[in-house]
Structure formats: structure tokens, C-alpha cells
Design an enzyme around this catalytic site. Structure first.
Site, PDB file in Angstrom:
ATOM      1  N   ALA A  12      12.723   3.401   4.846  1.00 55.43           N
ATOM      2  CA  ALA A  12      11.753   2.651   4.049  1.00 55.43           C
ATOM      3  C   ALA A  12      10.923   3.581   3.167  1.00 55.43           C
ATOM      4  O   ALA A  12      10.585   3.238   2.027  1.00 55.43           O
ATOM      5  CB  ALA A  12      10.844   1.839   4.961  1.00 55.43           C
ATOM      6  N   ALA A  13      10.590   4.753   3.683  1.00 58.18           N
ATOM      7  CA  ALA A  13       9.791   5.708   2.898  1.00 58.18           C
ATOM      8  C   ALA A  13      10.544   6.133   1.649  1.00 58.18           C
ATOM      9  O   ALA A  13       9.998   6.114   0.535  1.00 58.18           O
ATOM     10  CB  ALA A  13       9.438   6.930   3.753  1.00 58.18           C
ATOM     11  N   GLY A  55      12.053   6.310  -3.961  1.00 59.27           N
ATOM     12  CA  GLY A  55      13.064   6.189  -5.009  1.00 59.27           C
ATOM     13  C   GLY A  55      12.649   5.229  -6.095  1.00 59.27           C
ATOM     14  O   GLY A  55      12.875   5.480  -7.293  1.00 59.27           O
ATOM     15  N   GLU A  56      12.031   4.127  -5.696  1.00 59.62           N
ATOM     16  CA  GLU A  56      11.591   3.143  -6.697  1.00 59.62           C
ATOM     17  C   GLU A  56      10.441   3.711  -7.533  1.00 59.62           C
ATOM     18  O   GLU A  56      10.378   3.485  -8.745  1.00 59.62           O
ATOM     19  CB  GLU A  56      11.170   1.848  -5.984  1.00 59.62           C
ATOM     20  CG  GLU A  56      10.875   0.693  -6.925  1.00 59.62           C
ATOM     21  CD  GLU A  56       9.479   0.744  -7.494  1.00 59.62           C
ATOM     22  OE1 GLU A  56       9.321   0.441  -8.692  1.00 59.62           O
ATOM     23  OE2 GLU A  56       8.541   1.098  -6.743  1.00 59.62           O
ATOM     24  N   ILE A  57       9.544   4.460  -6.911  1.00 57.16           N
ATOM     25  CA  ILE A  57       8.466   5.105  -7.675  1.00 57.16           C
ATOM     26  C   ILE A  57       9.057   6.069  -8.704  1.00 57.16           C
ATOM     27  O   ILE A  57       8.610   6.117  -9.853  1.00 57.16           O
ATOM     28  CB  ILE A  57       7.500   5.840  -6.721  1.00 57.16           C
ATOM     29  CG1 ILE A  57       6.688   4.828  -5.900  1.00 57.16           C
ATOM     30  CG2 ILE A  57       6.560   6.766  -7.496  1.00 57.16           C
ATOM     31  CD1 ILE A  57       5.883   5.444  -4.765  1.00 57.16           C
ATOM     32  N   GLY A 114       3.822  -8.555  -0.890  1.00 57.85           N
ATOM     33  CA  GLY A 114       5.088  -8.397  -0.199  1.00 57.85           C
ATOM     34  C   GLY A 114       5.493  -9.666   0.511  1.00 57.85           C
ATOM     35  O   GLY A 114       4.892 -10.732   0.329  1.00 57.85           O
ATOM     36  N   ALA A 137      -3.536 -13.860  -0.210  1.00 57.41           N
ATOM     37  CA  ALA A 137      -3.475 -13.887  -1.671  1.00 57.41           C
ATOM     38  C   ALA A 137      -2.078 -14.283  -2.135  1.00 57.41           C
ATOM     39  O   ALA A 137      -1.074 -13.885  -1.540  1.00 57.41           O
ATOM     40  CB  ALA A 137      -3.860 -12.528  -2.242  1.00 57.41           C
ATOM     41  N   ASP A 138      -2.009 -15.060  -3.207  1.00 54.89           N
ATOM     42  CA  ASP A 138      -0.728 -15.510  -3.732  1.00 54.89           C
ATOM     43  C   ASP A 138      -0.048 -14.458  -4.596  1.00 54.89           C
ATOM     44  O   ASP A 138       1.168 -14.442  -4.704  1.00 54.89           O
ATOM     45  CB  ASP A 138      -0.931 -16.785  -4.562  1.00 54.89           C
ATOM     46  CG  ASP A 138      -1.382 -17.950  -3.710  1.00 54.89           C
ATOM     47  OD1 ASP A 138      -0.649 -18.317  -2.779  1.00 54.89           O
ATOM     48  OD2 ASP A 138      -2.481 -18.487  -3.955  1.00 54.89           O
ATOM     49  N   CYS A 196     -13.533  11.388   1.121  1.00 50.76           N
ATOM     50  CA  CYS A 196     -12.279  11.233   1.865  1.00 50.76           C
ATOM     51  C   CYS A 196     -11.638  12.599   2.122  1.00 50.76           C
ATOM     52  O   CYS A 196     -12.188  13.384   2.882  1.00 50.76           O
ATOM     53  CB  CYS A 196     -11.348  10.280   1.129  1.00 50.76           C
ATOM     54  SG  CYS A 196     -10.024   9.630   2.206  1.00 50.76           S
ATOM     55  N   HIS A 211     -14.740   5.333  -0.212  1.00 53.54           N
ATOM     56  CA  HIS A 211     -14.443   5.630  -1.621  1.00 53.54           C
ATOM     57  C   HIS A 211     -15.330   4.852  -2.584  1.00 53.54           C
ATOM     58  O   HIS A 211     -14.939   3.789  -3.079  1.00 53.54           O
ATOM     59  CB  HIS A 211     -12.990   5.282  -1.923  1.00 53.54           C
ATOM     60  CG  HIS A 211     -11.990   6.218  -1.338  1.00 53.54           C
ATOM     61  ND1 HIS A 211     -11.584   7.367  -1.977  1.00 53.54           N
ATOM     62  CD2 HIS A 211     -11.292   6.164  -0.182  1.00 53.54           C
ATOM     63  CE1 HIS A 211     -10.680   7.992  -1.233  1.00 53.54           C
ATOM     64  NE2 HIS A 211     -10.491   7.286  -0.136  1.00 53.54           N
ATOM     65  N   GLU A 215     -15.898   5.635  -5.652  1.00 53.44           N
ATOM     66  CA  GLU A 215     -15.299   5.731  -6.990  1.00 53.44           C
ATOM     67  C   GLU A 215     -14.255   4.647  -7.249  1.00 53.44           C
ATOM     68  O   GLU A 215     -13.932   4.340  -8.408  1.00 53.44           O
ATOM     69  CB  GLU A 215     -14.682   7.129  -7.201  1.00 53.44           C
ATOM     70  CG  GLU A 215     -13.318   7.357  -6.569  1.00 53.44           C
ATOM     71  CD  GLU A 215     -13.319   7.586  -5.056  1.00 53.44           C
ATOM     72  OE1 GLU A 215     -12.267   7.947  -4.514  1.00 53.44           O
ATOM     73  OE2 GLU A 215     -14.383   7.388  -4.419  1.00 53.44           O
TER      74      GLU A 215
END
Length: 1294
Positions: free
Chosen positions: A306-307, A312-314, A385, A676-677, A1134, A1259, A1261
């Protein structure tokens, strides 16, 4: 070799889980202790100072116990002959700390096991449980780890003797190398090499197999088709392309690059100029979209599968055009039944599985963590997702058979942005330098393209495992920083052409690069970066080591490209040149030979075209048997079904706020309910234009009606994305991911019908385009068990991802019901009176399939629905919106009530007397909540769009907890909202208990059931609309802030934007700038250390970064001088907080600061948490004391660690606490999840005694703009309250 003990490696509950696994495998183990152990390969012995420095460098994580560990040692290390990502980064840190004698660091995990009765075979079993055999080895003695530093000689290539042995030699190589060549491809190769008059090399055959695999060539989608004896007019791909031919509107690139591109918005993109100063650049930010699947690797090894699917898609996004910017992600999973121990559901029968794949439970335990971890570390929020389970014995057109997802679907997709002048790739000039950007070659991921093209069970188990890649997201981040610097140069961008390295490794990527550019290539094998010198040429060229790109760069721009790479510490290698002749040549100077010498047209030429000659097969099925279905039980069962149930366990592991441009994540409202839709991002940090994405899929319907399943997937994607402000339907673009078991009787023809229904009919009717997609055609798992053949076949599965430009992200509507005014709940039913229960969640939980299914009954009404909702959204006429999907109307209403923390009373009498069908049918539609006063206006708009007959008044939302459904005067269902919420959450809770710290999971489950929970709330002691920095900005003086980052930091851009808005000149400072003395901190009045994963959190979160400062004398002095200088400010957020807490010896008044260590949950936590500002000296928090407000939290190591109680008391007594976590009642808390890391006294920020240095884990920012808060009071303006921190900083500097 030096050996140094490290910190304890496993928490108590992890040890317990390991002991339980031992018990499950009948291994009598009484106790386990685990700690890290480090191995240093040194050129010469270290002196005392160097030894002390190395010892301190390797001291990180929880404190090590003084005792010597007892028990039988099993040492797990990286596989000898490999170099782990940990090793590369730790060695980098050592060198940056001046430890030049250290040639390499490596880390092992030492398990000390008490198991006196284990025999040799059981010890082997236990060793197998403790390690990943593809990447790791097991030793029984620490000294055996010396094998990690042994060196191997390269192996030569091999020739396949076809000139003498003919076809038989190719057939044997096909099996031995796992090439998955078809008969006609073997014939093709035999003829090609006979014509060349020579024998092929193994590397040439492997390269051909990968480049021509189904995975890479999509042969089935490009095939000719004959169905029931009738030749079909179009291929599958041509029917998909028909959507573009029919509606090319707003599409800038389709079918010819790594991702599709559609028109975006003209906005101010925020990035640095040539001098490193951040500013807004007004330009088009076009939208790129891509969705991939990574199914085969996820079945074998879920985390890395999965990682690397996400990774790969990124890379596909980043390698679009001449380089672009990935922005936000989506993820999805379809698996067989979970069968959670102690929580097995009535519909979950055990059907068995082959040994070579893992269980659905394992996939959903490890796979989502892998995908989330990659996105987190890369710095991309994952915002939407889906998750479906299905595994059942069904009556089908083949009789009774098992259908399910033993071969899972792992979906990874997302959006990004690209400049208009970079959408099209450039020209590869002859002599252009051919470059591999990214990590080294490693002997992993061999044959992924071919392996994923076979049905699970057809290939050899070792080849299956070898085809899984391993991930290093921090390396990919470095590469993306290089790509960013290049595209930000505009016309001067040195990248002419770019592709990512995926299936087939360089053997597929480099030929594709030069071929697409109309060139050939000449390469040198030994110039490829290589961490395993013993690999053969085949292994070097064909492995699928991740985080790599191939590029063409003009020779005159190579020096500029080199400078960028060195600054970002991104490895690269020039491995060849582009040639005029369309020919591939590879030299190997080690053996002085040529492993490749091949015309491109042999590799990528006209290989035989596939013909699919198939028949349609259909079965009517039996109607749903309803005699034993009782409404109350049905509701509980359906709420437990994973596709319906709460998915918090999949969501809070993923960073959803990084970039500062997230306008709508999964979590909705003050109670942060995941309903969320769609996902929405802002196009930039200065606008309200944006991008949206959603998912639609209804795979089980295909078991009865292939075409209906496909139509519903499109419809659901539309009813989801309609919740935001898009405008015309032609603005929506789709990605189609098709999964099928090609060759399984009836499936091929069904696939054809489904593609036709979408590509030729529905999408053209709606004006929708599918410019991108992917297919996976081997969705079947075969194995033998107890002497008989078994098989589980996936339903034909279409996952549609919808993408769109957003007009105004502020207008997005959520499912959160409102109770402060008279309101009306309306159902818009697109079922045209149909209430089919076939292939619904209800049918599934009663182990049935039924007969008739939902469908898109009228494309015109669907278009009218979308247009009507868009008009209502733009008019701000909707209080809440939620589509009807899995589980039907009752689930839609329940989820809206959960989000609104309220009660609901509805009457369904207007929809007929069939209560079960009314509540559980899954026809398309939505429930909207409107102000009662606007009912006539809303009805008129719906009628105008042809929906008058589709609208049913249901009732209203109301205060309280009662959830009541009436059928006229009769209450047919009543339950408390909290009971429904508990049922809905139980699946997520059980998965959390298995995977994470069960104590934390239990605390969250209890918290959900608090009916009186007031939710997130705000109480401010200042006016966030007041710009206290304005008088100083008016002086036209802008202090300089060093926006400091190390490799792996990912939150620097939004941090720079916050300081820029407050009146600073924000300057990008990489640690490499300071180490090389290109920049000096004396030029700055403020410093901010940003969040992310410096060095991938190797040597502890932020600790490697800190030690590269502490152990470099010149840089240490530079930081010390900065902190000593009056009128300076320093902020650490962080990862920057973790780093600065380790610099406390340099920071005046910071000696009491704690360390920040692993969260109590033992998991990365992404939350929108409530905090209170404490009274403290912090100059950043001036005038904010007493304020309560939510803030983004995203970290894995944020728990405060103090030496003892006295240390904690001293921090409190000196008033150094700046922020604390509080619960929704305003009380300081250590309870999870209000306190996401378990810190004592809720501490999450501390300051120095002067207040000039402040460190904090949350965070600010990422939420300085109101629009980027997951929830906020409606009266807030452009600036959120956290903007005050940055304006305080500007005020302090005068």
C-alpha cells in the site's frame, strides 16, 4: 565493526500482541524483550571523542534499562547485501555530524526470548514471524551482523540459447524468470531474435516482458472483441476515449501522460524566487488527477504494498508534463471479510485462503498504515476514500461460486497542480543527458508488472514475494523538492521530459522516456546508483526500487540541475544520452560487454494484438428472502458492515492538514464525525477557488448487473461531489479504475457491457469525460486445499473518482444537521419509484444477493439533480447535505444525526408501505436539510430541474438523542442516537484495539457515547479580526524570518505563508545552506523550525536534525549566537519542536524543556484538537492566555517525556507551559483522543523563560486561515485565531 545498544523497541502492549501471535502459532513463548542494536562499519578505530559522539548520536527514543537482556537472541537485520533506508539516512546524519570514519551505520532489532521448550523447527517458525524475508535476515549472535558490511562481486548477464534450442529455450526462460509471456509473444520474440541473428540476453527478455505486460500495455483494454459470435465495433479503450471526443471541455491533457490535466484557477501560488524569498506568483494552477491500484503487492505484503502504491501514484503526479506538484490524496480498499477475533459477524463464513497471501484482516491492519505513512512522510494529506468488504458463496451464471476480494483492491489517487506552460512535455534533443533521480537500485520488486498481470496463485510464491517493492517516502520528498525547484523556474525549467519509475523499473521507464520523446538511448550500466554491487545486470536494470524518476536534461543545464539536487540532498546519476537512432544500447564497463543492444521497435513495436472471443452469461437470481429479517436487528447488522460503519481507524492515521490548503477533510463538525461526502482543497493560500474529489463504487451490484454497477459508480461519485460549489456538470472529470477476473466465464462480456454503459452511453449523456484511469484484469485467487482446487473471484469492480474545480470552497455543505431553527429534511429520490434490495448492504449482512438492483434510471434526472444541488449550494439554501449510498436512507439519516449530535424524527409514509425497502434500498439520491422558511424557494428550484416527483418531505432534526422513524401514525423504529453511534463505531473500535494501544481505543469508544458532549468550542480573549501587526507593516519594514527545513521537512511553505501574512520576509533556509556556509543566521531576526519527518525520523523524531547541529562546531556556534542575540524570536513546530527540544543546551532559559517521544497510542495521530493557551512568558502567545480553540495535530512522537515528577513540577512552577490539551468541557486532560498523545498535564507547548523561544507540537501554520479549519464558528472571517501568534511575533520585533 562497532556494536552499540539502542533503546527498547516495543511497548508493553506490542509485546503482548506478539505473545498472542506466538500462541496462535502454537509456539510456547513466555516472554519477549526487544531493543534496537546499532552496527557501525568504520574505516579506522574511533578515538574516545568520536566514540562518545557516536554513542550520543545513537541515543534516542525511550531510555534504555541498565540491565543486560536475558533470553535466547533472535537478531533481525536488513538482508546482507542491501542498504536499508534507515542506514542511508543515519549514515548521512553521522557524516553531517563530522563522523567521517563511519563508513556506514545499520540497525537491527534484537529479540530476547524466553521459550525453553522450543525445538529447532519452532525457532525457525518464530524467526519467520519476526521478520520480512524479502528485506530482512535473522541471526542468533550479534557478531554475525558483520555480514551486513560484506561486499559481493557483480554477476554477469546470461544469454538464452534460442539459436540452438529454439522455442524450448524461450519457454523455459518464461517459467524460470516469471515473464508471463503469452504464446504469440514467444513466437514474436523467436522471430525477432532470429532476424537479428543472435541469442537474447536475460535482461532483454525481462525488459520485453515488463514493457509488454498486461499491467503496462493494457492488452485487454486495447483488444478486439467478439461477443456471442458478433464482432464489436470498438475496443474498451476506444469507448473510454469516446467520452473525451464527446466532451473535451476543460481537459488540457488526456491519455498521453502520467496523469490527466484539466483547467484550474488563476491564483497566487506561493513559492520562493531565485533568492529563496517566498512570495505569491499569480498564475494558472491547473489541476492534475490520477488514480492507481496496487492490488497484487498489497495481497502479498500489505504495508509496503500500500505504501508503494501511494508512492507510485504521487510520482505519477509529480512526473506529469515537465514537472508538477502533488497536492492531496485519496485511498481505497476492497477486501474479503475481516473476521475480527471476538467480533466475527453473522455473514462472515471462513472460506480459506492460500498461504502466499495474507488475510483480509492483515491487509486492513497493515495496508492502510503503509499508505498513510507514505502520504504523511511525503507531506500529502489523504482526504477521502472508501472501504468495502465482500466474500460470499453466491448463485451466479456459473452456478454456485465464491466471490470476494482475496486479491484486494488497493486504490491510491489524488490531485495536484501544474503550470500552464508545463502541461506538455518538451523536446528531447539529441545528446540530452538521461538521468535517474532518486534512490539507489536494490534487489527488490522484480517483475511487478508481470506478476500483477497474473491471477494470484499462478506464479511462484518466491516470485510473488520478490515482486513487492519497499518504500522510502523521505527520499521521494527530496526528489519532489528538486522537481519543485525546477518547475518554479518557469521557462528556465531544466526538465525537458520526465517519467516516474514504476513497474519494470528502469527497464520500462528509460525506453518509455526516450521512445515518447522520439529518440533512442545509449546507457552505461555501472553509472546507475547501486546499493547492492552483487546484482546481475538484469537485477540492476529491472528492479523496482522506489522513489525514482527518469529525466532528460539539456547538457547546458546539467550544472544548474546538479546544484538543485545537491542543495536538496537528492541523489541522481547521469546514466546515458539520447540518440538520433531509435535503438537501445547498454554498456557494462565492469565486464566490458553490452547486456542490451536492441532496436526500440523490437521492444515496443507492434506485438500481436489480443482478440477476446467471449460469451455473455447471466443469471436472474432469487428475490431477497425477507421472512427472517427484522428491522431492529437489520439496523445493527448494517451499521457493523465495514462499507457502512465508521472508518475513524482509517482516517486519524493520516495527516489531513499538511499544506494549509485543506478546506474539507473527512471529519465533520464540532464532534469530528467521519461522514464528509467529498474532499476539498483551496487552489492556493490566498484564494477561495479550489479543487474537489470524491469516490463512487458499487461493486457487488455487478454480480447481478454489470452495467448497472458501472452506472451507479458514476452516479455515486456525482452525488458525493455535488456537496461543494462546482458549477456546470462539464467541470467534473472522472477517473475510471476497472478491476475484473479476465477469462472467468461471463466476466469479459460483462466488463465490455459495463464499459459501454459508461463510455458510450451515460457519460456522453451527462457531458462527463474520463481522461484517465487504470485496469487490473487478474482479480482471481486460486489455490489447493485438502486436495481440492479452490478459487475466489472478485466481482467486476469499477471505482470512479470524480475531480472538479471549485468556485468557492466556503460554500461546501456537510452532513452536519443543524437544530437552531425550524428546519425540514427532504429526500431527493432518483430511484424513480424503484426500491430494489438486490446487492445491498442489507442483502449482504443476511448472506443474500437478491435479484433486482439499483440503477441509474434517468441520466436526465441525474443531471438535473446535480444542477439543482449546485444552484442550492451557490444560493446557500442548504443547512446539510448527504447522499444516499451503502445502507440506504436509514444510514444517511443516522450519519447526519451523528454529525449534528442531535435527534431526528421522520415519516416515510409518502414512499409506500414497504418499510424495509424504503429504508435500505440504495438507489441514488440525497437527503437535504433546509431552513423551513426557504421550503418554497427550494421546491421551485428542484422542480425547475425536473425533480418535483422525486422530492419527499421526511421531517426535521431536533435537539436530543431520539432517532425515530414513523410510518404515518406508527413508529416503526425508535432508538437512541448514542446506541446507533456505538454500533456504527464498533468495527472501527475493534480494529483500533487490535492494531493500536487498546487502552486508547477504549477511551475513544467511551467518549463517543457521551450524549452531553458539547463538541469543539471556542472562547477567545482577543479579537482575531484585529490586525495588531498592521502599524508595523505600515512602516514598510519587513523583518527576515529563516524558514528552516531539513531533508524530509514538509510543512515549510504554509509556515512561510503565515509569517509572510504577518509582515515578515520569509526566506527558505535548508540545513544544507547552513552546513555549506551559503547562509548565516546572523542575517535573520526570527527563526522557525518546521514540521515533517526530518531524515524520516531516523535516530528519533527531530533528534537526527538536532544532532547534525550540535555535533558540527561551526553550525552549533551559529545557532547558539542566534539564540543569545536579543531581539530574536525562535519557534519550533512539530518536527521543529522535537528538534529544538534537543537543542535546549543552546537556548537560554530552555534547560527545563522536556523531550517528545512516541504517542501513548503508539500510532501517528492526526486530529483537530482543542487546546487552551496558558499564561506564560511566550512572546508568540502574548495576550492570548485563557483562549480556547481547536488546532491541527499531526504527529507520531508528541508525548512529553520528563526525567521525573520533580522535572514536571519545575516546568509548571516556572510557568513555561504555553499550551495544553483540554476536553470539550474545557478541562485539562490526559484522556485519548482529546489528548492525542497522552502528555502529562495536557502539555503540548513550552516556552523559554524569556519567552523568545517557543516550541509546540500542534500546527498553527496549517490553520491560520479560517477556511483551512476542519470546523469553525460561522462568524470567523478570513483569518483564524492562530494568525494572532504570527502577528504577535511581528509586533515583538517592532
Amino acid at each position: 565493526m562497532e556494536i552499540l545498544r539502542g533503546s527498547p523497541a516495543l511497548s508493553a502492549f506490542r509485546i503482548n500482541k506478539l505473545l498472542v501471535r506466538c500462541k496462535e502459532h502454537l509456539l510456547p513463548v513466555s516472554d519477549i524483550y526487544a531493543e534496537y542494536v546499532h552496527f557501525a562499519d568504520v574505516s579506522t578505530p574511533l578515538n574516545n571523542d568520536e566514540q562518545a559522539k557516536l554513542t550520543r548520536l545513537l541515543k534516542y527514543g525511550p531510555s534504555l534499562a541498565e540491565h543486560e537482556p536475558q533470553g535466547h537472541l533472535l537478531l533481525v537485520t536488513p538482508r546482507p547485501g542491501t542498504i536499508s533506508p534507515w542506514s542511508s539516512k543515519a549514515t548521512d546524519i553521522a557524516h553531517n555530524c563530522g563522523l567521517s570514519k563511519v563508513l556506514r551505520l545499520e540497525r537491527g532489532l534484537a529479540f530476547y526470548i524466553h521459550a525453553p521448550t522450543l525445538n529447532d523447527e519452532q525457532w525457525q517458525q518464530l524467526g519467520a514471524l519476526l521478520h520480512d524475508r524479502m528485506m530482512e535476515s535473522v541471526f542468533s549472535d550479534l557478531k554475525q551482523a558483520a555480514a551486513l558490511f560484506s561486499h559481493h562481486q557483480p554477476a554477469p548477464f546470461k544469454r538464452i540459447e534460442i539459436l540452438l534450442q529454439g522455442r524450448q529455450a524461450l519457454e523455459e526462460a518464461n517459467v524460470r524468470l516469471g515473464l508471463a509471456l503469452a504464446e504469440d509473444e514467444i513466437d514474436y520474440l523467436l522471430e525477432a531474435f532470429n532476424n537479428l541473428g543472435r541469442n537474447p540476453t536475460d535482461i532483454e527478455l525481462y525488459m520485453f516482458a515488463q514493457a509488454n505486460s498486461e499491467h503496462c500495455r493494457h492488452k485487454i483494454f486495447n483488444a478486439d472483441w467478439v461477443i456471442d459470435g458478433v464482432t464489436q465495433p470498438k475496443s474498451l479503450f476506444k469507448m473510454i476515449k469516446n467520452t473525451f471526443e464527446h466532451t473535451p471541455d476543460h481537459v488540457l491533457s488526456a491519455y498521453k501522460d502520467n496523469a490527466a490535466v484539466m483547467e484550474g484557477s488563476a491564483v497566487g501560488r506561493f513559492y520562493t524566487d531565485a533568492n529563496g524569498q517566498y512570495d505569491y506568483h499569480q498564475e494558472d494552477a491547473h489541476i492534475l488527477m490520477k488514480v492507481e491500484t496496487h492490488n497484487h503487492p498489497t495481497a502479498i505484503s500489505p504495508w509496503p504494498g500500500a505504501a508503494t502504491g501511494s508512492g507510485g501514484e504521487i510520482r505519477d503526479e509529480g512526473a506529469t508534463g515537465r514537472g508538477s506538484k502533488p497536492k492531496a490524496g485519496l485511498v481505497g480498499f476492497s477486501v474479503s471479510n475481516l473476521r475480527i477475533p471476538g467480533f466475527i459477524q453473522p455473514w462472515e463464513e471462513e472460506f480459506g485462503k492460500p498461504d502466499r497471501i495474507v488475510s483480509a484482516l492483515d491487509i486492513m491492519t497493515e495496508g492502510p498504515l503503509g499508505g498513510a505513512a507514505f502520504n504523511n512522510e511525503f507531506g500529502r494529506p489523504a482526504l477521502t476514500g472508501y472501504f468495502r468488504t465482500y466474500e460470499e458463496r453466491v448463485d451466479s451464471h456459473n452456478g454456485e461460486e465464491l466471490r470476494g476480494y482475496h486479491k484486494p483492491i488497493m486504490l491510491a489517487g489524488g490531485i495536484g497542480n501544474i503550470r500552464g506552460d508545463h502541461v506538455k512535455k518538451g523536446e528531447i534533443i539529441v545528446g540530452a543527458k538521461l538521468i535517474v533521480l532518486g534512490g539507489p537500485s536494490m534487489n527488490i520488486g522484480l517483475g511487478g508488472g508481470a506478476a500483477s498481470s497474473m491471477a494470484s496463485g499462478q506464479s511462484d510464491a518466491d516470485l510473488d514475494f520478490a515482486s513487492v517493492q519497499r518504500d522510502n517516502p523521505e527520499m521521494e520528498r527530496r526528489c519532489q523538492e528538486v522537481i519543485d525547484r525546477c518547475w518554479q523556474l518557469g521557462e528556465a525549467n531544466p526538465i525537458l521530459f520526465i517519467h516516474d519509475v514504476g513497474a519494470g523499473g528502469l527497464s520500462n521507464a528509460m525506453p518509455e522516456l526516450v521512445s515518447d520523446g522520439g529518440r533512442g538511448g545509449r546507457f552505461e550500466l555501472r553509472d546507475i546508483l547501486n546499493d547492492e554491487p552483487g546484482m546481475s545486470p538484469l537485477e540492476v536494470w529491472c528492479n523496482e526500487s522506489q522513489e525514482r524518476y527518469v529525466l532528460a536534461v539539456a547538457p547546458e543545464q546539467l550544472a544548474q540541475f546538479d546544484e538543485i539536487c545537491r542543495r536538496e540532498r537528492a541523489p541522481y546519476a547521469v546514466i546515458g544520452e539520447a540518440t538520433e537512432e531509435l535503438h537501445l544500447t547498454m554498456n557494462d564497463r565492469h565486464f566490458n560487454n553490452q547486456p542490451i543492444d536492441l532496436p526500440l521497435d523490437v521492444l515496443l513495436g507492434k506485438t500481436p494484438k489480443m482478440l477476446r472471443d467471449v460469451e455473455r452469461k447471466q443469471v436472474e437470481g432469487t428475490p431477497l428472502q425477507r421472512d427472517d429479517i427484522y428491522l431492529a436487528e437489520a439496523v445493527e447488522r448494517v451499521l457493523h458492515l465495514p462499507v457502512v460503519a465508521e472508518k475513524t481507524f482509517l482516517i486519524t492515521i493520516g495527516d489531513r492538514s499538511v499544506t494549509g490548503m485543506v478546506a474539507r477533510d473527512q471529519m465533520v463538525g464540532p464532534w469530528q464525525v467521519p461522514v464528509a461526502d467529498c474532499a476539498v482543497t483551496t487552489a492556493s493560500l490566498d484564494s477561495y477557488y479550489g479543487e474537489a474529489m470524491s469516490i463512487g463504487e458499487r461493486a457487488p451490484v455487478a454480480l447481478r448487473n454489470f452495467a448497472a454497477s458501472a452506472r451507479l459508480a458514476v452516479g455515486e461519485a456525482l452525488t458525493n461531489i455535488a456537496a461543494t460549489h462546482i458549477g456546470p456538470l462539464t467541470r467534473v472529470k472522472l477517473s475510471a479504475n476497472w478491476m475484473a477476473a479476465a477469462g472467468h466465464p461471463g466476466e469479459d462480456a460483462g466488463l465490455y457491457d459495463a464499459v459501454k454503459a459508461v463510455g458510450e452511453e451515460l457519460c456522453p449523456a451527462l457531458g462527463l469525460t474520463i481522461p484517465v484511469g487504470k485496469d487490473s484484469m487478474s482479480m482471481k485467487t486460486r489455490w489447493q486445499e485438502e486436495g481440492e482446487d479452490r478459487a475466489v473471484t472478485s466481482p467486476m469492480s469499477l471505482v470512479i473518482s470524480a475531480f472538479a474545480r471549485v468556485e468557492d470552497v466556503r460554500n461546501t455543505v456537510t452532513p452536519q444537521l443543524r437544530t437552531g431553527q425550524d428546519n425540514a429534511l427532504l429526500l431527493i429520490d432518483l430511484g424513480a419509484g424503484n426500491k430494489a434490495l438486490g446487492a445491498t448492504a442489507l442483502a449482504q449482512v443476511y448472506r443474500q444477493l437478491g435479484r433486482k438492483t439499483a440503477d441509474v434510471h434517468s441520466p436526465e434526472q441525474l443531471a438535473g439533480f446535480f444542477n439543482a444541488i449546485q444552484e442550492l449550494v451557490a444560493a446557500k439554501a442548504l443547512l446539510a447535505y448527504h447522499d444516499r449510498s451503502d445502507g440506504g436512507l436509514i444510514v444517511t439519516l443516522a450519519e447526519m444525526a451523528f454529525a449534528g449530535h442531535c435527534g431526528v424524527t421522520v415519516d416515510i409514509a409518502s414512499q409506500g408501505e414497504d418499510t424495509l425497502a424504503t429504508l435500505f434500498n440504495e438507489e441514488l439520491g440525497a437527503v437535504i436539510q433546509i431552513p423551513a422558511a426557504r421550503r418554497a424557494e427550494v421546491d421551485a428550484i428542484l422542480a425547475l430541474h425536473g425533480l418535483a416527483d422525486c422530492v419527499h418531505y421526511l421531517g426535521q432534526a431536533e435537539e436530543g438523542t431520539r432517532f425515530t422513524i414513523n410510518q404515518g401514525a406508527e413508529a416503526v423504529y425508535q432508538e437512541s442516537r448514542s446506541t446507533l453511534r456505538r454500533w456504527w463505531a464498533e468495527t472501527s473500535w475493534q480494529m483500533q484495539r487490535l492494531r493500536d494501544n487498546p487502552q486508547c481505543a477504549d477511551q475513544e469508544h467511551i467518549a463517543r457515547q457521551d450524549d452531553n458532549d458539547p463538541g469543539l468550542n471556542v472562547s477567545l480573549t482577543f479579537d482575531p479580526k484585529e490586525d495588531i501587526a498592521a502599524p508595523y507593516i505600515a512602516k514598510n519594514v519587513r523583518p527576515k524570518v529563516a524558514v528552516l527545513r531539513e531533508q524530509g521537512v514538509n510543512s515549510h511553505v504554509e509556515m512561510a505563508a503565515a509569517f509572510h501574512r504577518a509582515g515578515f520576509d520569509a526566506i527558505d533556509i535548508h540545513m544544507s545552506d547552513l552546513l555549506a556556509n551559503r547562509r548565516n543566521l546572523q542575517d535573520f531576526q526570527a527563526l522557525v523550525a518546521c514540521g515533517g519527518f526530518s531524515y524520516g525520523d531516523v535516530l528519533g523524531a527531530g533528534e537526527g536534525w538536532a544532532k547534525s547541529i550540535l555535533f558540527n562546531a561551526r553550525v552549533r556556534d551559529e545557532f547558539a549566537e542566534f539564540f543569545l542575540r536579543p531581539q530574536t524570536l525562535a519557534l519550533g513546530v512539530c518536527n521543529g519542536c522535537q528538534m529544538m527540544s534537543n537543542l535546549r543546551e543552546l537556548i537560554p532559559g530552555a534547560d527545563l524543556w522536556p523531550r517528545f517521544v512516541r504517542n501513548k497510542s503508539d500510532r501517528f495521530e492526526a486530529r483537530f484538537s482543542l487546546v487552551e493557551v496558558d499564561k506564560s512568558p511566550s512572546l508568540f502567545m502574548n495576550d492570548m492566555a485563557g483562549s480556547r480553540m481547536p488546532i491541527a495535530v499531526s504527529h507520531g512522537e508528541g508525548q512529553v517525556e520528563v526525567r521525573d515528577d520533580a522535572h514536571l513540577a519545575a516546568i509548571e512552577e516556572h510557568g513555561l507551559v504555553a499550551l495544553r490539551y483540554i476536553n470539550h468541557y474545557g478541562q485539562v486532560t490526559e484522556n485519548y483522543p482529546a489528548n492525542p498523545n497522552g502528555s502529562s498535564n495536557g502539555i503540548t507547548a513550552v516556552t523559554s523563560t524569556s519567552g523568545r523561544a517557543t516550541v509546540m507540537m500542534p500546527h498553527p501554520e496549517r490553520v491560520f486561515r479560517t477556511v483551512s479549519n476542519s470546523w469553525h464558528p460561522e462568524e470567523w472571517g478570513e483569518d483564524g485565531p492562530w494568525m494572532r501568534m504570527f502577528r504577535n511575533a511581528r509586533r515583538q520585533l517592532g
